[in-house]
Design a protein around this motif. Structure first.
Motif, PDB file in Angstrom:
ATOM      1  N   TYR A 104      -3.570  -6.921   5.223  1.00  0.00           N
ATOM      2  CA  TYR A 104      -2.523  -5.799   5.391  1.00  0.00           C
ATOM      3  C   TYR A 104      -1.149  -6.172   4.454  1.00  0.00           C
ATOM      4  O   TYR A 104      -1.209  -7.317   3.948  1.00  0.00           O
ATOM      5  CB  TYR A 104      -2.159  -6.065   7.021  1.00  0.00           C
ATOM      6  CG  TYR A 104      -1.513  -7.143   7.499  1.00  0.00           C
ATOM      7  CD1 TYR A 104      -2.114  -8.190   7.744  1.00  0.00           C
ATOM      8  CD2 TYR A 104       0.052  -7.437   7.454  1.00  0.00           C
ATOM      9  CE1 TYR A 104      -1.723  -9.432   7.907  1.00  0.00           C
ATOM     10  CE2 TYR A 104       0.749  -8.619   7.814  1.00  0.00           C
ATOM     11  CZ  TYR A 104      -0.222  -9.691   8.058  1.00  0.00           C
ATOM     12  OH  TYR A 104       0.361 -10.974   8.374  1.00  0.00           O
ATOM     13  N   ARG A 105      -0.373  -5.136   4.606  1.00  0.00           N
ATOM     14  CA  ARG A 105       0.870  -5.283   3.869  1.00  0.00           C
ATOM     15  C   ARG A 105       1.991  -6.002   4.479  1.00  0.00           C
ATOM     16  O   ARG A 105       2.360  -5.598   5.563  1.00  0.00           O
ATOM     17  CB  ARG A 105       1.187  -3.890   3.438  1.00  0.00           C
ATOM     18  CG  ARG A 105       0.539  -3.040   2.508  1.00  0.00           C
ATOM     19  CD  ARG A 105       1.086  -1.540   2.441  1.00  0.00           C
ATOM     20  NE  ARG A 105       0.547  -0.775   1.458  1.00  0.00           N
ATOM     21  CZ  ARG A 105       0.726   0.376   0.967  1.00  0.00           C
ATOM     22  NH1 ARG A 105       1.566   0.920   1.358  1.00  0.00           N
ATOM     23  NH2 ARG A 105       0.239   0.922  -0.174  1.00  0.00           N
ATOM     24  N   LYS A 195       7.727   3.757  -0.630  1.00  0.00           N
ATOM     25  CA  LYS A 195       6.812   2.930   0.143  1.00  0.00           C
ATOM     26  C   LYS A 195       5.395   2.867  -0.395  1.00  0.00           C
ATOM     27  O   LYS A 195       4.480   1.949   0.483  1.00  0.00           O
ATOM     28  CB  LYS A 195       7.248   3.077   1.823  1.00  0.00           C
ATOM     29  CG  LYS A 195       8.528   2.830   1.831  1.00  0.00           C
ATOM     30  CD  LYS A 195       8.901   2.701   3.559  1.00  0.00           C
ATOM     31  CE  LYS A 195      10.204   2.210   3.801  1.00  0.00           C
ATOM     32  NZ  LYS A 195      10.598   2.492   5.237  1.00  0.00           N
ATOM     33  N   TYR A 197       3.223   4.941  -0.338  1.00  0.00           N
ATOM     34  CA  TYR A 197       2.193   5.915   0.449  1.00  0.00           C
ATOM     35  C   TYR A 197       1.722   7.307  -0.562  1.00  0.00           C
ATOM     36  O   TYR A 197       2.608   7.596  -1.111  1.00  0.00           O
ATOM     37  CB  TYR A 197       2.676   6.250   1.635  1.00  0.00           C
ATOM     38  CG  TYR A 197       2.351   5.431   2.907  1.00  0.00           C
ATOM     39  CD1 TYR A 197       1.721   5.766   3.937  1.00  0.00           C
ATOM     40  CD2 TYR A 197       3.370   4.449   3.086  1.00  0.00           C
ATOM     41  CE1 TYR A 197       1.671   4.590   4.916  1.00  0.00           C
ATOM     42  CE2 TYR A 197       3.039   3.356   3.895  1.00  0.00           C
ATOM     43  CZ  TYR A 197       2.393   3.589   5.040  1.00  0.00           C
ATOM     44  OH  TYR A 197       1.978   2.839   5.880  1.00  0.00           O
ATOM     45  N   GLY A 203      -0.983  10.377   4.979  1.00  0.00           N
ATOM     46  CA  GLY A 203      -0.240   9.499   5.819  1.00  0.00           C
ATOM     47  C   GLY A 203      -0.769   8.247   5.973  1.00  0.00           C
ATOM     48  O   GLY A 203      -1.325   7.776   5.067  1.00  0.00           O
ATOM     49  N   ASP A 204      -0.654   7.677   7.407  1.00  0.00           N
ATOM     50  CA  ASP A 204      -1.051   6.244   7.678  1.00  0.00           C
ATOM     51  C   ASP A 204      -2.485   6.432   8.334  1.00  0.00           C
ATOM     52  O   ASP A 204      -2.618   6.678   9.311  1.00  0.00           O
ATOM     53  CB  ASP A 204      -0.101   5.523   8.420  1.00  0.00           C
ATOM     54  CG  ASP A 204      -0.515   3.928   8.544  1.00  0.00           C
ATOM     55  OD1 ASP A 204      -1.826   3.714   8.881  1.00  0.00           O
ATOM     56  OD2 ASP A 204       0.519   3.424   8.329  1.00  0.00           O
ATOM     57  N   ASP A 207      -2.929   4.279  11.461  1.00  0.00           N
ATOM     58  CA  ASP A 207      -2.296   4.706  12.749  1.00  0.00           C
ATOM     59  C   ASP A 207      -3.169   6.112  13.319  1.00  0.00           C
ATOM     60  O   ASP A 207      -3.148   6.196  14.325  1.00  0.00           O
ATOM     61  CB  ASP A 207      -0.748   5.074  12.271  1.00  0.00           C
ATOM     62  CG  ASP A 207       0.007   3.634  12.160  1.00  0.00           C
ATOM     63  OD1 ASP A 207      -0.565   2.683  12.221  1.00  0.00           O
ATOM     64  OD2 ASP A 207       1.232   3.802  11.901  1.00  0.00           O
ATOM     65  N   GLU A 212      -0.103   4.115  16.517  1.00  0.00           N
ATOM     66  CA  GLU A 212       0.871   3.466  15.651  1.00  0.00           C
ATOM     67  C   GLU A 212       0.787   1.998  15.813  1.00  0.00           C
ATOM     68  O   GLU A 212       0.905   1.524  16.745  1.00  0.00           O
ATOM     69  CB  GLU A 212       1.914   4.328  15.867  1.00  0.00           C
ATOM     70  CG  GLU A 212       2.653   5.365  15.028  1.00  0.00           C
ATOM     71  CD  GLU A 212       3.992   6.145  15.186  1.00  0.00           C
ATOM     72  OE1 GLU A 212       4.955   5.058  15.180  1.00  0.00           O
ATOM     73  OE2 GLU A 212       3.933   6.988  15.470  1.00  0.00           O
TER      74      GLU A 212
END
Ligand SMILES: O=P(O)(O)OC[C@H]1O[C@H](OP(=O)(O)OP(=O)(O)O)[C@H](O)[C@@H]1O
Ligand SMILES: O=c1cc[nH]c(=O)[nH]1
Length: 214
Positions: A104-105, A195, A197, A203-204, A207, A212
């Motif tokens: 993960y970041r 960031k 993206y 999107g994410d 999530d 989320e």
């Protein structure tokens, strides 16, 4: 080699369009299902490049000489968002062994991030075809770090990378660091946010699939 689904006429483009659609994204089951369908599509495309052997099959009425996959590839993914995409691949390569990596970041005080890799669970990859699946190839840092970790440990015969959406930067990063990898991408988007993206992206992905994270 780069296969860009968005440049082809295929029903699978509809799955990617639904993944991007903010209204359809409200249904997380459909989001996961569409990632799975993209995985199934790419498994089928990749299967055209693998080795086959002849097998005699007994039917109720006789014998049939069939072409079957010689060896199952190993299916790897990066937690969390990669899970439904990997499941799609596994639906087609249904006897494949799987590899799971947690990465993960980790955002630092400066706002920059580093990739934190904590967990690797893998079968022996020596001499094996590896398919690494992650829906988003943004900076490409997670993908390169995870693939390099496995390549340092094992002599992988062939590396295929599957992503639903990639950025141009991510593709360049992978090409520079994993020059032999074959890329199977749903689409390549030009931009990224500050960031990192993908824009327009979706999107994410983690999530949207699983809720989320806090
Ligand atoms: O190309 P990169 O810049 O490395 O970014 C891509 C990574 O970001 C996403 O995971 P994320 O870190 O959001 O974790 P999650 O799946 O647990 O939400 C995605 O699934 C990739 O693993
Ligand atoms: O656009 C992006 C980039 C990283 N991770 C995501 O889920 N989406």
């Amino acid at each position: 080699m780069i296969f860009n689904l968005s440049k082809t006429k295929s029903i699978a483009n509809t799955f990617v369009a639904e993944l991007r659609d903010q209204e359809i994204q409200k249904d997380s089951m459909r989001f996961r299902k569409n990632l799975e369908r993209v995985g199934e599509f790419f498994a089928y495309e990749i299967s055209k490049n693998l080795a086959y052997k002849s097998k005699e099959v007994t039917t109720p009425l006789g014998l049939s000489q069939c072409e079957v996959l010689e060896h199952q590839p190993v299916l790897a993914t990066i937690l969390r968002a990669g899970l439904p995409l990997q499941q799609g691949l596994l639906n087609i390569f249904d006897q494949a062994e799987c590899c799971f990596i947690s990465a993960y970041r980790k955002v630092e005080k400066s706002g920059d991030f580093v990739i934190q890799m904590d967990y690797v669970s893998t079968p022996d990859l020596d001499g094996r075809v590896l398919i690494m699946a992650d829906p988003m190839l943004a900076t490409g840092q997670s993908m390169v770090m995870c693939c390099k970790e496995l390549m340092n440990r094992y002599n992988i015969s062939e590396l295929h990378i599957v992503a639903a959406i990639a950025s141009t930067e991510g593709v360049m990063h992978v090409r520079a660091n994993l020059p032999k990898a074959k890329l199977w991408l749903g689409a390549i988007d030009e931009e990224m946010t500050s960031k990192s993206y993908i824009v327009p992206g979706l999107g994410d992905a983690g999530d949207l699939a699983y809720g989320e994270k806090v």
